[in-house]
Design a protein around this motif. Structure first.
Motif, PDB file in Angstrom:
ATOM      1  N   SER A 176       0.819  -1.208   0.000  1.00 52.78           N
ATOM      2  CA  SER A 176       0.000   0.000   0.000  1.00 52.78           C
ATOM      3  C   SER A 176       0.855   1.261   0.000  1.00 52.78           C
ATOM      4  CB  SER A 176      -0.920   0.021   1.226  1.00 52.78           C
ATOM      5  OG  SER A 176      -1.606   1.259   1.289  1.00 52.78           O
ATOM      6  N   HIS A 177       0.407   2.263  -0.744  1.00 53.19           N
ATOM      7  CA  HIS A 177       1.071   3.573  -0.779  1.00 53.19           C
ATOM      8  C   HIS A 177       0.279   4.619   0.016  1.00 53.19           C
ATOM      9  CE1 HIS A 177       3.207   1.595  -3.978  1.00 53.19           C
ATOM     10  NE2 HIS A 177       3.872   2.673  -4.341  1.00 53.19           N
ATOM     11  N   ARG A 178      -0.636   4.158   0.897  1.00 51.62           N
ATOM     12  CA  ARG A 178      -1.546   5.090   1.577  1.00 51.62           C
ATOM     13  C   ARG A 178      -1.676   4.790   3.062  1.00 51.62           C
ATOM     14  NH1 ARG A 178      -6.045   4.729  -3.310  1.00 51.62           N
ATOM     15  NH2 ARG A 178      -4.936   6.124  -4.746  1.00 51.62           N
ATOM     16  N   LEU A 179      -0.558   4.484   3.699  1.00 51.04           N
ATOM     17  CA  LEU A 179      -0.604   4.026   5.086  1.00 51.04           C
ATOM     18  C   LEU A 179      -0.691   5.158   6.101  1.00 51.04           C
ATOM     19  CD1 LEU A 179       2.057   1.148   4.965  1.00 51.04           C
ATOM     20  CD2 LEU A 179      -0.441   0.922   4.952  1.00 51.04           C
ATOM     21  N   ILE A 180      -0.181   6.320   5.775  1.00 52.63           N
ATOM     22  CA  ILE A 180      -0.172   7.443   6.717  1.00 52.63           C
ATOM     23  C   ILE A 180      -0.581   8.717   5.969  1.00 52.63           C
ATOM     24  CG2 ILE A 180       1.576   6.423   8.239  1.00 52.63           C
ATOM     25  CD1 ILE A 180       3.678   8.156   6.912  1.00 52.63           C
ATOM     26  N   PRO A 181      -0.998   9.765   6.699  1.00 45.35           N
ATOM     27  CA  PRO A 181      -1.454  10.999   6.031  1.00 45.35           C
ATOM     28  C   PRO A 181      -0.428  11.616   5.083  1.00 45.35           C
ATOM     29  CG  PRO A 181      -2.158  10.988   8.306  1.00 45.35           C
ATOM     30  CD  PRO A 181      -1.265   9.787   8.154  1.00 45.35           C
ATOM     31  N   PRO A 189      -7.534   5.003   5.864  1.00 41.00           N
ATOM     32  CA  PRO A 189      -7.383   4.301   7.149  1.00 41.00           C
ATOM     33  C   PRO A 189      -7.417   2.780   7.031  1.00 41.00           C
ATOM     34  CG  PRO A 189      -9.545   5.355   6.976  1.00 41.00           C
ATOM     35  CD  PRO A 189      -8.720   5.876   5.852  1.00 41.00           C
ATOM     36  N   ARG A 190      -7.946   2.254   5.923  1.00 35.63           N
ATOM     37  CA  ARG A 190      -8.003   0.795   5.777  1.00 35.63           C
ATOM     38  C   ARG A 190      -6.941   0.261   4.825  1.00 35.63           C
ATOM     39  NH1 ARG A 190     -13.707  -1.819   5.005  1.00 35.63           N
ATOM     40  NH2 ARG A 190     -12.326  -3.601   5.301  1.00 35.63           N
ATOM     41  N   ALA A 191      -6.040   1.104   4.390  1.00 34.00           N
ATOM     42  CA  ALA A 191      -4.976   0.651   3.492  1.00 34.00           C
ATOM     43  C   ALA A 191      -4.113  -0.414   4.159  1.00 34.00           C
ATOM     44  CB  ALA A 191      -4.113   1.831   3.063  1.00 34.00           C
ATOM     45  N   LYS A 192      -3.968  -0.279   5.489  1.00 33.09           N
ATOM     46  CA  LYS A 192      -3.147  -1.248   6.217  1.00 33.09           C
ATOM     47  C   LYS A 192      -3.736  -2.649   6.146  1.00 33.09           C
ATOM     48  CE  LYS A 192      -5.336  -0.407  10.741  1.00 33.09           C
ATOM     49  NZ  LYS A 192      -6.440   0.435  10.201  1.00 33.09           N
ATOM     50  N   ASP A 193      -5.043  -2.776   5.944  1.00 28.05           N
ATOM     51  CA  ASP A 193      -5.677  -4.098   5.852  1.00 28.05           C
ATOM     52  C   ASP A 193      -5.175  -4.868   4.637  1.00 28.05           C
ATOM     53  OD1 ASP A 193      -7.114  -3.317   8.066  1.00 28.05           O
ATOM     54  OD2 ASP A 193      -8.915  -2.782   6.934  1.00 28.05           O
ATOM     55  N   ILE A 218      -8.553  -3.037  -3.036  1.00 30.97           N
ATOM     56  CA  ILE A 218      -7.283  -2.935  -3.754  1.00 30.97           C
ATOM     57  C   ILE A 218      -7.027  -1.484  -4.147  1.00 30.97           C
ATOM     58  CG2 ILE A 218      -6.016  -3.657  -5.815  1.00 30.97           C
ATOM     59  CD1 ILE A 218      -7.692  -6.264  -5.729  1.00 30.97           C
ATOM     60  N   GLU A 219      -8.077  -0.825  -4.610  1.00 33.93           N
ATOM     61  CA  GLU A 219      -7.954   0.577  -5.015  1.00 33.93           C
ATOM     62  C   GLU A 219      -7.576   1.456  -3.821  1.00 33.93           C
ATOM     63  OE1 GLU A 219      -7.793   4.016  -7.097  1.00 33.93           O
ATOM     64  OE2 GLU A 219      -7.930   1.986  -7.902  1.00 33.93           O
ATOM     65  N   ARG A 220      -8.163   1.182  -2.658  1.00 36.92           N
ATOM     66  CA  ARG A 220      -7.849   1.961  -1.454  1.00 36.92           C
ATOM     67  C   ARG A 220      -6.370   1.883  -1.114  1.00 36.92           C
ATOM     68  NH1 ARG A 220     -12.809  -0.150   0.839  1.00 36.92           N
ATOM     69  NH2 ARG A 220     -11.602  -1.774   1.880  1.00 36.92           N
ATOM     70  N   ALA A 221      -5.755   0.735  -1.412  1.00 33.41           N
ATOM     71  CA  ALA A 221      -4.362   0.525  -1.035  1.00 33.41           C
ATOM     72  C   ALA A 221      -3.399   1.326  -1.906  1.00 33.41           C
ATOM     73  CB  ALA A 221      -4.016  -0.962  -1.128  1.00 33.41           C
ATOM     74  N   GLY A 222      -3.764   1.578  -3.150  1.00 31.63           N
ATOM     75  CA  GLY A 222      -2.852   2.271  -4.054  1.00 31.63           C
ATOM     76  C   GLY A 222      -1.550   1.502  -4.243  1.00 31.63           C
ATOM     77  N   GLU A 223      -1.663   0.181  -4.377  1.00 29.22           N
ATOM     78  CA  GLU A 223      -0.483  -0.692  -4.419  1.00 29.22           C
ATOM     79  C   GLU A 223       0.161  -0.740  -5.802  1.00 29.22           C
ATOM     80  OE1 GLU A 223      -0.643  -3.648  -6.432  1.00 29.22           O
ATOM     81  OE2 GLU A 223      -2.619  -2.947  -7.059  1.00 29.22           O
ATOM     82  N   LEU A 244      10.500 -12.208   6.021  1.00 26.15           N
ATOM     83  CA  LEU A 244      11.649 -11.710   6.775  1.00 26.15           C
ATOM     84  C   LEU A 244      11.398 -10.353   7.415  1.00 26.15           C
ATOM     85  CD1 LEU A 244      14.430 -12.738   4.229  1.00 26.15           C
ATOM     86  CD2 LEU A 244      13.597 -14.011   6.210  1.00 26.15           C
ATOM     87  N   SER A 245      10.560  -9.529   6.784  1.00 25.26           N
ATOM     88  CA  SER A 245      10.296  -8.213   7.370  1.00 25.26           C
ATOM     89  C   SER A 245       9.046  -7.609   6.753  1.00 25.26           C
ATOM     90  CB  SER A 245      11.482  -7.257   7.148  1.00 25.26           C
ATOM     91  OG  SER A 245      11.614  -6.930   5.764  1.00 25.26           O
ATOM     92  N   TYR A 246       8.437  -6.705   7.522  1.00 24.12           N
ATOM     93  CA  TYR A 246       7.374  -5.841   7.000  1.00 24.12           C
ATOM     94  C   TYR A 246       7.400  -4.539   7.796  1.00 24.12           C
ATOM     95  CZ  TYR A 246       3.188  -3.327   6.137  1.00 24.12           C
ATOM     96  OH  TYR A 246       2.344  -2.294   5.818  1.00 24.12           O
ATOM     97  N   GLU A 247       7.235  -3.433   7.104  1.00 25.65           N
ATOM     98  CA  GLU A 247       7.100  -2.125   7.742  1.00 25.65           C
ATOM     99  C   GLU A 247       6.583  -1.127   6.702  1.00 25.65           C
ATOM    100  OE1 GLU A 247      10.835  -0.496   9.036  1.00 25.65           O
ATOM    101  OE2 GLU A 247      11.869  -0.995   7.172  1.00 25.65           O
ATOM    102  N   GLY A 248       6.156   0.040   7.193  1.00 23.15           N
ATOM    103  CA  GLY A 248       5.678   1.089   6.291  1.00 23.15           C
ATOM    104  C   GLY A 248       6.132   2.456   6.752  1.00 23.15           C
ATOM    105  N   PRO A 249       7.441   2.682   6.825  1.00 26.02           N
ATOM    106  CA  PRO A 249       7.949   3.891   7.479  1.00 26.02           C
ATOM    107  C   PRO A 249       7.652   5.200   6.755  1.00 26.02           C
ATOM    108  CG  PRO A 249       9.729   2.727   6.374  1.00 26.02           C
ATOM    109  CD  PRO A 249       8.514   1.834   6.305  1.00 26.02           C
ATOM    110  N   PHE A 250       7.456   5.154   5.459  1.00 24.57           N
ATOM    111  CA  PHE A 250       7.208   6.375   4.698  1.00 24.57           C
ATOM    112  C   PHE A 250       5.792   6.409   4.131  1.00 24.57           C
ATOM    113  CE2 PHE A 250      11.740   5.175   4.120  1.00 24.57           C
ATOM    114  CZ  PHE A 250      12.300   6.191   4.884  1.00 24.57           C
ATOM    115  N   GLY A 251       4.923   5.578   4.723  1.00 25.78           N
ATOM    116  CA  GLY A 251       3.555   5.505   4.236  1.00 25.78           C
ATOM    117  C   GLY A 251       3.359   4.486   3.136  1.00 25.78           C
ATOM    118  N   VAL A 252       4.436   3.775   2.774  1.00 23.98           N
ATOM    119  CA  VAL A 252       4.384   2.724   1.758  1.00 23.98           C
ATOM    120  C   VAL A 252       4.793   1.413   2.415  1.00 23.98           C
ATOM    121  CG1 VAL A 252       5.270   1.914  -0.465  1.00 23.98           C
ATOM    122  CG2 VAL A 252       4.963   4.372  -0.052  1.00 23.98           C
TER     123      VAL A 252
END
Length: 453
Positions: A176-181, A189-193, A218-223, A244-252
């Motif tokens: 997702s490219h829409r994790l944070i403002p 808000p549901r992109a994290k799902d 899928i559209e909400r995620a902007g993946e 091995l890893s997952y995170e979204g530090p820059f909203g992606v």
């Protein structure tokens, strides 16, 4: 023959020459990339296929047939960070023709020197740091495929015969490219799902949830990585994938994962093919039969240097079966009791071979007539209802007082939740489930497999 497949993100900022210190915010992703590189240190393939959503796009799967690829990070303020790699136009043509024969829509472009896109450049950067060189490369873009076709692409890739070449494949994709403002594509808000669904799919090696995602989710995620993720899952064919890893530090969302085949590939030589976990289990038993000594950890490290064997603690079960599939021994730990997974496997292998009260100790003469498997357990999860169980997906622990019975998932003949709980309870001498606690867990299963002649 396929040696490995990886799913990786492609943010240029995780390249130090680009990030210039800002890459520290993506520390988990960088560690995941480095871990992949370490695991693949001795797995340099003859040729490498990259599935990227950011190169030239066409109808269906777009395959780029090039003699050479070249690129730099100039657009990201690091022009001196460059890569050059030879293409494999013969393999590219064979790949395109094979996918066409399977009914997938395919388009092609050709060129002598073709620019590397950043989604190919970033993973190649990390692999080049480890190998000191790069194999020939084929690049393809899956964005012209629908989701079902992307999953089918992975399955067809698994069957693809490259004329005795050892192959690796990179599935490049951000989530997702829409994790944070402040995310680059806005915020939902549901992109994290969406990201959670992808990670679950990898952890269970099951694409069903992703294939059933509503289009609006899928559209909400902007993946940009769903097609790559589905192809990755199709290629694994239900075999274990290590996230091995997952995170979204820059909203992606950034996820790193690796798959290495446990099933023998067509055309392989005779014998047994196995994952390092399973090799370690067998070697532990062989060593004890010859020396009557437990395999020393330093020796085990030289035989199986995979980092996760030494850095993580997990419960595991080691099973030994005869060639006809009948059980010869099975002992394990629900939660870790040793300092690391390597020691857990070593001691549980010895217990399965020599201490299972249902069988006589294994003899050296029997070794060629048995096959080992290792199940690495997730953490236990207390369930509130049997509706949360599925004997094909989850193992169970039934606990009542001081008694505790465990049953692994996906066992032949265990097709219902009721029967699974009944067996687990019987193993612990629990006569009634009333008042019992029930836990579920998943496993990563690694097996020795006969290679085809």
């Amino acid at each position: 023959m396929w040696r490995w497949a990886i799913f990786v993100p492609h943010p240029p900022i995780i390249i130090p020459e680009v990030g210039r210190g800002e890459e520290a915010a993506a520390a988990k992703t960088i560690e995941g990339m480095k871990e992949i590189a370490k695991r693949l240190k001795d797995e340099l393939p003859d040729s490498l296929i990259i599935l990227t959503p950011h190169h030239a796009m066409g109808r269906g799967l777009h395959v780029i047939c090039a003699n050479q690829f070249k690129g730099d990070m100039g657009v990201f303020r690091a022009r001196n960070c460059r890569l050059e790699v030879d293409g494999d136009p013969e393999l590219a043509s064979s790949l395109a023709e094979y996918m066409e024969s399977k009914g997938l829509p395919v388009s092609r472009s050709k060129g002598r020197l073709v620019e590397l896109d950043h989604a190919s450049f970033v993973p190649l950067y990390y692999l080049n740091k480890t190998w000191g060189t790069l194999p020939k490369v084929v690049i393809a873009n899956p964005l012209g495929l629908d989701y079902e076709e992307s999953y089918a692409l992975g399955k067809f890739l698994r069957q693809f015969d490259a004329n005795d070449k050892n192959l690796g494949i990179i599935f490049s994709g951000d989530l997702s490219h829409r994790l944070i403002p402040s995310a680059p594509a806005g915020y939902h808000p549901r992109a994290k799902d969406f990201d959670a669904a992808v990670v679950r799919a990898f952890e269970t090696s099951n694409a069903e949830e992703l294939l059933s995602l509503p289009e609006d989710e899928i559209e909400r995620a902007g993946e940009c990585g769903l097609r790559s993720a589905l192809a990755f899952l199709g290629m694994a064919e239900g075999e274990p994938i290590s996230v091995l890893s997952y995170e979204g530090p820059f909203g992606v969302g950034y996820c790193t994962a690796i798959w290495m085949p446990t099933k023998a590939a067509k055309g392989g030589s005779s014998g047994v093919e196995s994952h390092p976990y399973v090799r370690l289990a067998r070697l532990s038993v062989e060593h004890y039969l010859k020396t009557k000594q437990v395999l020393d950890p330093s020796q085990a490290f030289s035989l199986s240097p995979q980092v996760d064997l030494w850095s993580k603690r997990r419960g595991c079960f080691v099973s030994i079966k005869r060639l006809d599939g009948s059980l010869r021994g099975c002992i394990g730990t629900i939660s870790p009791v040793r300092e690391n997974l390597a020691s857990e496997i070593i001691y549980n292998a010895l217990a399965a071979a020599f201490e299972d009260p249902r069988f006589m100790p294994l003899s050296e003469e029997e070794l060629t007539g048995v096959r080992f498997s290792v199940d690495v357990l997730s953490d236990l999860e207390l369930v509130a209802s049997v509706d949360e169980l599925d004997p094909k997906v989850y193992g169970v622990v039934v606990e009542k007082g001081l008694r505790k019975g465990v049953l692994l998932p996906d066992l032949e003949g265990v097709d219902t939740v009721e029967y699974q709980l009944e067996i687990a309870a019987q193993k612990a001498g629990i006569s009634s489930l009333k008042g019992a606690k029930i836990y579920r867990f998943t496993v990563e299963r690694y097996e020795e497999v006969e290679k085809d002649l």
